[in-house]
Design an enzyme around this catalytic site. Structure first.
Site, PDB file in Angstrom:
ATOM      1  N   ASP A 134       0.795  -0.925  -0.404  1.00  0.00           N
ATOM      2  CA  ASP A 134       0.113  -0.135  -0.400  1.00  0.00           C
ATOM      3  C   ASP A 134       0.895   1.486  -0.113  1.00  0.00           C
ATOM      4  O   ASP A 134       1.762   1.609   0.840  1.00  0.00           O
ATOM      5  CB  ASP A 134      -0.602   0.065   1.591  1.00  0.00           C
ATOM      6  CG  ASP A 134      -2.362   1.143   1.209  1.00  0.00           C
ATOM      7  OD1 ASP A 134      -1.699   1.938   0.388  1.00  0.00           O
ATOM      8  OD2 ASP A 134      -2.502   1.291   2.303  1.00  0.00           O
ATOM      9  N   ASP A 159      -3.442   1.898  -5.752  1.00  0.00           N
ATOM     10  CA  ASP A 159      -2.892   2.629  -5.233  1.00  0.00           C
ATOM     11  C   ASP A 159      -1.619   0.807  -4.327  1.00  0.00           C
ATOM     12  O   ASP A 159      -0.912   1.467  -3.676  1.00  0.00           O
ATOM     13  CB  ASP A 159      -2.133   3.655  -4.158  1.00  0.00           C
ATOM     14  CG  ASP A 159      -3.167   3.323  -3.123  1.00  0.00           C
ATOM     15  OD1 ASP A 159      -4.049   3.359  -3.705  1.00  0.00           O
ATOM     16  OD2 ASP A 159      -2.382   4.501  -1.931  1.00  0.00           O
ATOM     17  N   GLU A 160      -2.870   0.000  -4.540  1.00  0.00           N
ATOM     18  CA  GLU A 160      -2.749  -0.455  -3.522  1.00  0.00           C
ATOM     19  C   GLU A 160      -3.180  -2.186  -3.623  1.00  0.00           C
ATOM     20  O   GLU A 160      -3.812  -2.186  -5.357  1.00  0.00           O
ATOM     21  CB  GLU A 160      -2.808  -1.111  -1.865  1.00  0.00           C
ATOM     22  CG  GLU A 160      -4.968  -0.659  -2.210  1.00  0.00           C
ATOM     23  CD  GLU A 160      -5.579  -0.445  -1.126  1.00  0.00           C
ATOM     24  OE1 GLU A 160      -5.410  -1.579   0.050  1.00  0.00           O
ATOM     25  OE2 GLU A 160      -6.117  -0.126  -0.770  1.00  0.00           O
TER      26      GLU A 160
END
Length: 450
Positions: free
Chosen positions: A51, A144-145
């Site tokens: 993350d 984003d993860e």
């Protein structure tokens, strides 16, 4: 293992930790970094959750160094919500999804930056490509993860999965200028929990040996799916900690709480048999906007509907997908969410077809209540080769499809604003009220001169 130079050294950690003797150094023997990671199962765990730390805000700070020590909030206007907050802003209590007016009240000196989704998507794609270079089993959760399964990659990467993951986040930091945190475990549920334990720039491990004891001491809200409502229900039944779930049989939890009772039973015991799935199927494509002031009239609500339908249509076309149903989303002034949907007779990519279904759905809900948000989406997605086929029983629909396809050809050469429908002239731009003379409702396309 050293997280900076990736040097692996020493034997299994002592039970008393590094301070108990000289066998475990406090700093890396190779580069003197204090960023060491120790765990007895470090060489055998392979399921990870990565993350990026405060992704949107970190991107803005990277691109604007003058903001490095300032509280930064990424989000809309006062009626919008916080998309991301840097760690300085978080010290004031600001968090994602918080209404903007509350965030600015908590942190009045914050620098507010409007989201740049095109920039964030490009950076997210670059990070995703680095993940895919480690393993084909990458399951994106958001821009984003992602979850990663590195089982069996030791020979390919000449080291443990833990070492490969540390090398990945090191390269993201040095090459892209962003930091990320790693959670490493033996299943997805625990990997996700671990990635939140040591932010930012974290690397946390939950192994088989301590998983159940660790969970037993956590609040029941740590279990994915336990939101505010279920947490209150569980509390009324005397269940506030994960350990309070352990005496119950699975059948009892299912009988009390429905299907989520199965998850409560298994996750409380650190059991999660979900695989990391590399190609998650897109379930819907949507677009929404939040108003500066609440809107209660049908006319006011209809104004932003058409541009939202056009955005959804563009995204469907870019993704080579078509929607089998249309969804309408509204949020009242009291933050109550209303969702309506209708199945289409045939899958479509066309903004006009989406609008013709969404409009009557919206009119049914426009009964004088004040709304702060409106959204439109396409669901039940199929490949675009099944979309907008000629229909002998509906020649008018065929004509509408041909008109929109012709407009798309013009836009591909001259830009999205080169040709518009008349109703777009009265459409409400995001976060702005139109002036009194902005009107228009015709369906006829208008060609603009450059």
């Amino acid at each position: 293992m050293c997280r900076d130079c990736l040097e692996v050294f020493g034997g299994p950690p002592s039970e008393d930790g590094p301070a108990s003797g000289s066998s475990e150094p406090v700093r890396c023997l190779q580069c003197q970094s204090p960023r060491l990671i120790r765990h007895p199962e470090l060489d055998s765990l392979a399921i990870a959750h990565i993350d990026c730390d405060a992704f949107y805000a970190s991107v803005e700070k990277r691109d604007r160094p003058e903001l490095s020590d300032k509280p930064v909030i990424v989000g809309g206007g006062r009626r919008g919500v916080v998309s991301a907050a840097c760690y300085v802003a978080r010290m004031y209590g600001v968090h994602s999804a918080m209404p903007m007016f509350k965030a600015l009240k908590a942190c009045p000196d914050a620098v507010v930056v409007r989201p740049d989704m095109a920039k964030y998507s490009a950076i997210g794609k670059e990070i995703r490509e680095r993940m895919n270079a480690l393993t084909p089993l990458v399951e994106p959760i958001s821009i984003d993860e992602a979850f990663l399964d590195l089982t069996g990659t030791e020979v390919l990467h000449h080291g443990w999965p833990a070492r490969s993951l540390a090398g990945l986040v090191r390269s993201i930091e040095s090459d892209i200028g962003l930091t990320a945190s790693i959670g490493l475990s033996f299943n997805k549920f625990l990997a996700k929990i671990a990635s939140d334990l040591d932010k930012p720039r974290g690397f946390a491990v939950i192994g088989r040996g301590e998983a159940r004891d660790f969970l037993a001491g956590q609040p029941v809200s740590i279990i994915w799916g336990v939101g505010k409502s279920l947490r209150a229900t569980l509390a009324r039944d005397g269940i506030s900690m994960v350990r309070h779930l352990l005496p119950f049989e699975k059948a009892e939890l299912v009988a009390r709480y429905g299907r989520i009772g199965q998850r409560l039973y298994h996750f409380a015991r650190a059991e999660d048999d979900r695989s990391v799935i590399s190609q998650g199927k897109t379930k819907s494509i949507s677009s929404e906007t939040t108003f500066n002031t609440d809107i209660s009239t049908a006319k006011g609500l209809l104004e932003p509907l058409w541009p939202l339908c056009e955005k959804v249509a563009r995204r469907l076309k870019r993704a080579s997908l078509a929607g089998g149903s249309v969804q309408l989303k509204l949020k009242t002034a009291e933050f109550k969410l209303i969702s309506r949907s209708r199945r289409l007779p045939a899958a479509t990519q066309m903004a006009e077809e989406i609008y013709r279904v969404a409009e009557p759905l919206l009119r049914q809900e426009a009964d004088g209540r004040a709304f702060r948000l409106i959204g439109v989406g396409a669901a039940d997605l199929v490949a675009d080769d099944e979309a907008d086929l000629p229909d002998l029983l509906d020649p008018e629909r065929n004509k509408r499809v041909k008109i929109e396809m012709a407009m798309d050809q013009v836009r591909s050469k001259l830009g999205n604003e080169s040709i518009v429908k008349g109703r777009a002239l009265g459409a409400r731009p995001v976060e702005r009220r139109p002036s009194a003379d902005e009107t228009g409702s015709a369906d006829r396309p208008l060609l603009k001169k450059n």
